[in-house]
Design a protein around this motif. Structure first.
Motif, PDB file in Angstrom:
ATOM      1  N   LEU A  37       1.199  -1.136   0.083  1.00 13.75           N
ATOM      2  CA  LEU A  37       0.540   0.436   0.290  1.00 13.75           C
ATOM      3  C   LEU A  37       0.442   0.821   0.011  1.00 13.75           C
ATOM      4  N   ALA A  38       1.743   0.793   0.531  1.00 13.25           N
ATOM      5  CA  ALA A  38       2.793   2.329   0.713  1.00 13.25           C
ATOM      6  C   ALA A  38       3.388   2.595  -0.686  1.00 13.25           C
ATOM      7  N   ALA A  39       3.530   1.648  -1.602  1.00  8.24           N
ATOM      8  CA  ALA A  39       3.903   1.546  -3.010  1.00  8.24           C
ATOM      9  C   ALA A  39       2.709   2.018  -3.961  1.00  8.24           C
ATOM     10  N   ALA A  40       1.736   1.670  -3.582  1.00  7.87           N
ATOM     11  CA  ALA A  40       0.103   2.209  -3.664  1.00  7.87           C
ATOM     12  C   ALA A  40       0.599   3.605  -4.486  1.00  7.87           C
ATOM     13  N   PRO A  46      -5.668   6.988  -4.101  1.00  8.29           N
ATOM     14  CA  PRO A  46      -6.275   7.486  -3.184  1.00  8.29           C
ATOM     15  C   PRO A  46      -6.914   6.926  -1.822  1.00  8.29           C
ATOM     16  N   ALA A  47      -7.637   7.517  -0.996  1.00  3.47           N
ATOM     17  CA  ALA A  47      -7.197   7.543   0.686  1.00  3.47           C
ATOM     18  C   ALA A  47      -9.179   6.281   0.629  1.00  3.47           C
ATOM     19  N   GLY A  48      -8.818   4.644   1.286  1.00  2.00           N
ATOM     20  CA  GLY A  48      -9.501   4.287   1.666  1.00  2.00           C
ATOM     21  C   GLY A  48      -9.403   2.869   1.147  1.00  2.00           C
ATOM     22  N   ALA A  49      -8.517   2.797   0.430  1.00  2.00           N
ATOM     23  CA  ALA A  49      -7.323   1.208  -0.650  1.00  2.00           C
ATOM     24  C   ALA A  49      -7.331   0.362   0.933  1.00  2.00           C
ATOM     25  N   VAL A  50      -8.039  -0.708   0.151  1.00  2.00           N
ATOM     26  CA  VAL A  50      -7.389  -1.829   2.337  1.00  2.00           C
ATOM     27  C   VAL A  50      -7.068  -3.097   0.753  1.00  2.00           C
ATOM     28  N   LEU A  51      -5.706  -3.211   1.813  1.00  2.00           N
ATOM     29  CA  LEU A  51      -5.279  -4.787   1.263  1.00  2.00           C
ATOM     30  C   LEU A  51      -4.971  -5.788   2.148  1.00  2.00           C
ATOM     31  N   VAL A  52      -6.283  -7.109   2.353  1.00  2.00           N
ATOM     32  CA  VAL A  52      -5.792  -8.019   2.867  1.00  2.00           C
ATOM     33  C   VAL A  52      -4.670  -9.042   2.447  1.00  2.00           C
ATOM     34  N   ALA A  53      -4.366  -9.056   3.226  1.00  2.00           N
ATOM     35  CA  ALA A  53      -3.661 -10.792   2.622  1.00  2.00           C
ATOM     36  C   ALA A  53      -3.593 -11.825   3.684  1.00  2.00           C
ATOM     37  N   ASP A  54      -4.180 -13.255   3.563  1.00  2.00           N
ATOM     38  CA  ASP A  54      -4.408 -15.016   3.773  1.00  2.00           C
ATOM     39  C   ASP A  54      -2.651 -14.654   4.130  1.00  2.00           C
ATOM     40  N   HIS A  55      -1.430 -14.303   4.015  1.00  2.00           N
ATOM     41  CA  HIS A  55      -0.170 -14.656   4.118  1.00  2.00           C
ATOM     42  C   HIS A  55       0.374 -13.518   4.051  1.00  2.00           C
ATOM     43  N   GLN A  56       1.540 -13.452   4.961  1.00  2.00           N
ATOM     44  CA  GLN A  56       2.905 -12.580   4.529  1.00  2.00           C
ATOM     45  C   GLN A  56       4.148 -12.928   4.551  1.00  2.00           C
ATOM     46  N   SER A  78      -3.994  -3.861   5.203  1.00  2.00           N
ATOM     47  CA  SER A  78      -2.725  -2.706   5.767  1.00  2.00           C
ATOM     48  C   SER A  78      -4.719  -1.408   5.111  1.00  2.00           C
ATOM     49  N   VAL A  79      -4.268  -0.654   5.619  1.00  2.00           N
ATOM     50  CA  VAL A  79      -5.016   1.304   4.912  1.00  2.00           C
ATOM     51  C   VAL A  79      -4.961   1.920   4.452  1.00  2.00           C
ATOM     52  N   LEU A  80      -4.512   2.252   3.473  1.00  2.00           N
ATOM     53  CA  LEU A  80      -4.022   3.562   3.188  1.00  2.00           C
ATOM     54  C   LEU A  80      -5.243   5.042   3.574  1.00  2.00           C
ATOM     55  N   LEU A  81      -4.327   6.285   4.187  1.00  2.00           N
ATOM     56  CA  LEU A  81      -5.625   7.408   5.062  1.00  2.00           C
ATOM     57  C   LEU A  81      -4.097   8.547   4.369  1.00  2.00           C
ATOM     58  N   ARG A  82      -4.812   9.234   4.168  1.00  2.00           N
ATOM     59  CA  ARG A  82      -4.075  10.735   3.871  1.00  2.00           C
ATOM     60  C   ARG A  82      -5.260  12.095   4.566  1.00  2.00           C
ATOM     61  N   PRO A  83      -4.303  11.767   6.173  1.00  2.00           N
ATOM     62  CA  PRO A  83      -5.505  12.612   6.593  1.00  2.00           C
ATOM     63  C   PRO A  83      -4.585  13.995   6.890  1.00  2.00           C
ATOM     64  N   GLN A  84      -5.576  14.609   7.558  1.00  2.00           N
ATOM     65  CA  GLN A  84      -5.439  16.396   6.634  1.00  2.00           C
ATOM     66  C   GLN A  84      -4.634  16.699   8.554  1.00  2.00           C
ATOM     67  N   ARG A  85      -4.651  16.365   9.239  1.00  2.00           N
ATOM     68  CA  ARG A  85      -4.218  17.062  10.804  1.00  2.00           C
ATOM     69  C   ARG A  85      -2.659  16.552  10.173  1.00  2.00           C
ATOM     70  N   GLN A 141       1.581  13.605  -3.873  1.00  2.00           N
ATOM     71  CA  GLN A 141       0.160  13.787  -3.092  1.00  2.00           C
ATOM     72  C   GLN A 141      -0.164  15.238  -1.577  1.00  2.00           C
ATOM     73  N   GLY A 142       1.281  15.034  -1.110  1.00  2.00           N
ATOM     74  CA  GLY A 142       1.728  14.955   0.057  1.00  2.00           C
ATOM     75  C   GLY A 142       1.715  13.624   0.841  1.00  2.00           C
ATOM     76  N   ASP A 143       1.247  13.462   2.602  1.00  2.00           N
ATOM     77  CA  ASP A 143       2.164  12.395   2.760  1.00  2.00           C
ATOM     78  C   ASP A 143       1.037  11.932   3.397  1.00  2.00           C
ATOM     79  N   ALA A 144       1.359  10.297   2.942  1.00  2.00           N
ATOM     80  CA  ALA A 144       0.205   9.580   3.206  1.00  2.00           C
ATOM     81  C   ALA A 144      -0.017   8.537   4.881  1.00  2.00           C
ATOM     82  N   ALA A 145      -0.652   8.270   5.346  1.00  2.00           N
ATOM     83  CA  ALA A 145      -0.560   6.500   6.127  1.00  2.00           C
ATOM     84  C   ALA A 145      -0.936   5.496   5.715  1.00  2.00           C
ATOM     85  N   VAL A 146      -0.048   4.414   5.926  1.00  2.00           N
ATOM     86  CA  VAL A 146      -0.268   2.925   5.740  1.00  2.00           C
ATOM     87  C   VAL A 146      -0.627   2.495   7.545  1.00  2.00           C
TER      88      VAL A 146
END
Length: 263
Positions: A37-40, A46-56, A78-85, A141-146
């Protein structure tokens, strides 16, 4: 015990409803959902992406610790957020995930057995069932949070990653990964929106946190503080998500560290 069935994105979407704001994708295996998700995010996702894995195969915890489990017995998300704070406040993100994960496990029947341990663990019956890792990502596009978390689902005692851990199976709870994740993502979306709008969630967190009000030992990162340990009474969570500890009558704030609950 066979591995529990993998999470299903269509079923999670159906359980969440059409207005959740999440875009869920499930894969059988990956190196790290956080890294993916960091690469994405860097590619403009954009914010709102969710990636689910059965195994890492290359999962990570805090301080770059490795995290691994046999295929099929846990679920990593993992979820991708783009906070305004401002980034100074982003220490709250792992705490928000903890609140949401605890809520989801309670919805499965965990009830009051489920508690939080500052900063990034969810416990059931005092044993770790989930770890959390939130990371800041610099993008055009600015800082994001994973924000990522891994939950022990159908592990047996022999498969547990660390002593003192547990799983949904061992706790006698359902191991339906899709139901579990829908029960987490719903509250997480609501909590993240409240937090980003400026709401003070300290009381929400303290209400479910087993660390607050306990005698604790805080082990600090050896690279930052020379491996120092501090004993004291955890009294509150600060405005930026830091742990406030009364150390011999002096209040100290810790933004990071490994916490041991002392008797």
């Amino acid at each position: 015990m066979p591995a529990s069935p993998p999470a299903d994105a269509d079923r999670i979407d159906a359980l969440l409803g059409p207005d959740s704001g999440w875009r869920v994708r499930c894969v059988s295996s990956t190196g790290s959902t956080n890294a993916d998700l960091a690469a994405a995010a860097r590619a403009g996702e954009p914010a709102g992406a969710v990636l689910v894995a059965d195994h890492q195969g290359a999962g990570r915890g805090r301080f770059d610790r490795s995290w691994a489990s046999p295929p099929g017995v846990s679920v990593s998300t993992s979820v991708l957020l783009r906070p305004q704070r401002p980034p100074l406040d982003w220490g709250w993100l792992s705490l928000l995930v903890g609140l949401a994960v605890a809520d989801g496990i309670r919805r499965l029947g965990g009830g009051d057995r489920v508690t939080l341990k500052w900063p990034n663990d969810v416990l059931i019956d005092g044993r770790k069932i989930c770890g959390i890792l939130s990371e800041r990502v610099t993008t055009d596009q600015g800082d994001a949070a994973v924000c990522g978390w891994g939950i022990n689902v159908s592990m047996t005692p022999a498969e547990l990653p660390v002593p003192g851990a547990t799983s949904l199976l061992m706790a006698g709870l359902p191991t339906d990964k899709s139901q579990l994740l829908a029960g987490i993502l719903g509250p997480l979306g609501w909590l993240a929106s409240r937090w980003d709008a400026g709401d003070d969630l300290r009381a929400d967190y303290a209400a479910g946190c087993a660390t607050i009000g306990r005698r604790v030992r805080v082990h600090l990162d050896s690279q930052v503080a020379g491996g120092r340990s501090v004993d004291g009474d955890a009294v509150a969570v600060g405005p930026n998500g830091e742990l406030l500890v009364d150390v011999d009558g002096r209040l100290e704030a810790f933004a990071a560290g490994d916490v041991v609950h002392l008797r």
